[in-house]
Design an enzyme around this catalytic site. Structure first.
Site, short mmCIF file in Angstrom:
data_model
loop_
_atom_site.label_atom_id
_atom_site.label_comp_id
_atom_site.label_asym_id
_atom_site.label_seq_id
_atom_site.Cartn_x
_atom_site.Cartn_y
_atom_site.Cartn_z
N GLU A 1 0.83 -1.21 0.00
CA GLU A 1 0.00 0.00 0.00
C GLU A 1 0.86 1.25 0.00
OE1 GLU A 1 -3.41 0.06 -0.31
OE2 GLU A 1 -3.00 -2.04 -0.74
N TRP B 1 -9.81 7.80 -7.62
CA TRP B 1 -11.01 8.08 -8.41
C TRP B 1 -10.85 7.61 -9.85
CZ3 TRP B 1 -15.87 9.27 -7.40
CH2 TRP B 1 -16.18 9.64 -6.10
N TRP C 1 -21.23 12.10 -19.39
CA TRP C 1 -21.81 11.84 -18.08
C TRP C 1 -23.17 12.50 -17.95
CZ3 TRP C 1 -19.05 8.31 -15.54
CH2 TRP C 1 -17.69 8.18 -15.84
N ASN D 1 -10.80 2.81 3.25
CA ASN D 1 -10.33 2.69 1.87
C ASN D 1 -11.25 1.82 1.01
OD1 ASN D 1 -8.26 3.20 -0.21
ND2 ASN D 1 -7.96 0.99 -0.10
N TRP E 1 -16.78 11.42 -12.53
CA TRP E 1 -15.93 11.12 -11.38
C TRP E 1 -15.24 12.37 -10.83
CZ3 TRP E 1 -10.78 12.34 -11.90
CH2 TRP E 1 -10.26 12.44 -13.20
N TRP F 1 1.94 1.76 -3.47
CA TRP F 1 0.86 2.38 -4.26
C TRP F 1 0.89 3.89 -4.10
CZ3 TRP F 1 -2.29 1.45 -8.11
CH2 TRP F 1 -2.74 0.16 -8.39
#
Length: 475
Positions: A271, A378, A302, A337, A355, A274
């Site tokens: 993590e 996102w 959208w 998360n 988004w 990441w």
């Protein structure tokens, strides 16, 4: 006599294992320390009651006390950092300003302006790698390019880690210069902000708060892999605000993960990798700050649905796990998360809303808001990012609820109107027979909203919406 140095604290609010402070102290010159409440950032905030500003303020009080104990002190200015830092450098007669390198577009432009102003006066800005374990050219492909897929990046990151080790910056030692100008931390009211009860959200700012969180997580880290996806379980570190504002160093957290080892430590280390990955993406592909990493995804049309967006923001979608997560965010400034992925997928792929509107809402609400990680998350959920979830993979909010909050404990904590709903119905209460709804005081459509959408119908609309990407060869 050596020319004094200035350390400009930003996202590194600690005096231990601080790369910028260590670099300044290593010069042997007198070292001054400063922080700027940057009006270019503060004036853009949506409210004068902001958890992040309160967290920073609390961290600065502790940092100032630590620096004073070492003979120095923190000089705090309130204004535009592009002007305040060059002005302060001139006042103090420093030759070099040290700071942790920042990768956000705004910060890069600000730092470039500061560097130019300093250079015009015969001074320099010296940025160092501080907020990530590796930056710049430290982790590249064999072709010398930045990675755009996480797993090979992580493998290269781990190789680099084992080759180079984890550095320790001995910034906890060395003498600081007594400030030649007024120092100390102004009150929140002095900078135009209201006090915030962070303790009510279970947050304690500063280095001591970080140390407390880390000590608690160290005992639980061996179980991290098994427990991290369940929001009703104390399974994650809760260190994200401290990592965001640098009240603990990324290097210390990597050392902790390696020391604990096992599946828990290695999963948490992944993590942290990441996090470095998303910083690298923002640094090398800055267009992601306002557009899709993969340009073909910007062709998606959208829905304009202000009422749907407002219901999502308020935790009134009719899907209990989504609503519980959004209410947790509103109440505490934090979201688990796993739930960040669930609510992001729901906004884009169930409600059909861009988004970027969700990303912006998180930017306003999250205590641990970090542009790189927020944007990366996102875009992962929207399938527009690098190494993202495939566009045709769509979270079902009910099955996510059944899997990760099986007894509904988290839902009942944040959606009290469903507290008496039996476990059988808690994940989809609209399916509960009307007589049972009345018996438990949770009539759907009166006490709790009906679902905004039917998931199966919304899924089909999303597959059609994303067909433009498929035609462009994006999936």
């Amino acid at each position: 006599m050596l020319v004094p140095r200035l350390v400009w604290f930003r996202r590194d609010l600690r005096d231990i294992d601080n790369a910028a402070l260590a670099a300044a102290l290593a010069s042997g010159a007198p070292v001054f320390c400063a922080f700027v409440f940057d009006t270019a950032i503060l004036d853009a905030l949506p409210s004068r009651t902001d958890r992040r500003v309160a967290f920073i303020h609390g961290a600065l009080l502790e940092l100032d006390a630590a620096l004073r104990a070492r003979g120095g002190g923190l000089i705090v200015r309130h204004g535009d950092a592009r002007h305040e830092i060059p002005r302060l450098a001139a006042e103090l007669g420093v030759g070099t300003v040290h700071a942790g390198r920042d990768y956000e577009p705004f910060a890069r432009a600000r730092d470039a302006a500061v560097a130019t102003a300093l250079a015009a006066d015969g001074r320099s800005l010296q940025p160092v790698c501080e907020h990530v374990l590796f930056d710049g050219d430290a982790v590249l492909t064999q072709a010398g390019r930045p990675y755009t897929v996480f797993t090979p990046y992580k493998n290269a990151w781990l190789r680099r880690l084992h080759e180079a080790g984890v550095p320790w910056h001995a910034s906890g030692e060395g003498a600081l210069a007594k400030p030649l100008v007024a120092c100390g931390v102004p009150s929140l009211a002095d900078i135009g902000f209201a006090a915030v009860d962070l303790a009510g959200s279970g947050v304690r700012p500063g280095m001591s708060g970080a140390a407390e969180r880390l000590a608690d997580f160290r005992e639980r880290m061996p179980r991290y892999r098994e427990q991290r996806d369940f929001p009703a379980v104390k399974g994650v570190s809760y260190l994200s605000p401290h990592l965001r504002f640098g009240t603990v160093s990324i290097r210390q957290l990597v050392r902790e993960a390696l020391q604990v080892g096992g599946e828990g430590g290695m999963t948490w280390l992944s993590e942290l990798a990441w996090r470095d990955f998303y910083f690298m993406i923002l640094d090398r592909f800055p267009h992601v700050a306002g557009a899709s990493f993969r340009p073909e995804y910007d062709a998606i049309v959208w829905d304009e649905w202000p009422q749907g967006l407002a219901a999502w923001q308020a935790g009134q979608t009719g899907f209990p796990l989504v609503d519980a997560a959004m209410r947790q965010l509103a109440a505490t400034g934090y979201m688990h998360n796993r739930l960040r992925m669930v609510v992001a997928s729901f906004l884009g792929k169930d409600l059909g809303i861009d988004w970027r509107l969700g990303e912006r809402w998180f930017a306003d609400q999250l205590l641990d808001f970090d542009l790189a990680a927020n944007n990366g998350g996102w875009q992962w959920a929207a399938s527009s990012g690098c190494d993202a979830q495939p566009w045709f993979r769509i979270f079902n909010p009910v099955t996510q609820s059944e899997k990760f909050d099986p007894q509904g404990k988290f839902i009942r904590r944040y959606v009290p109107e469903l507290a008496a709903v039996p476990e059988k119905w808690i994940h989809a209460p609209w399916r509960m027979p009307p007589l049972e709804q009345a018996a438990v005081g949770a009539v759907i459509g009166r006490d709790y909203p009906l679902p905004l959408v039917e998931h199966d119908v919304a899924r089909q609309r999303t597959l059609v919406r994303y067909a433009v990407v498929k035609k462009a060869g994006g999936g």
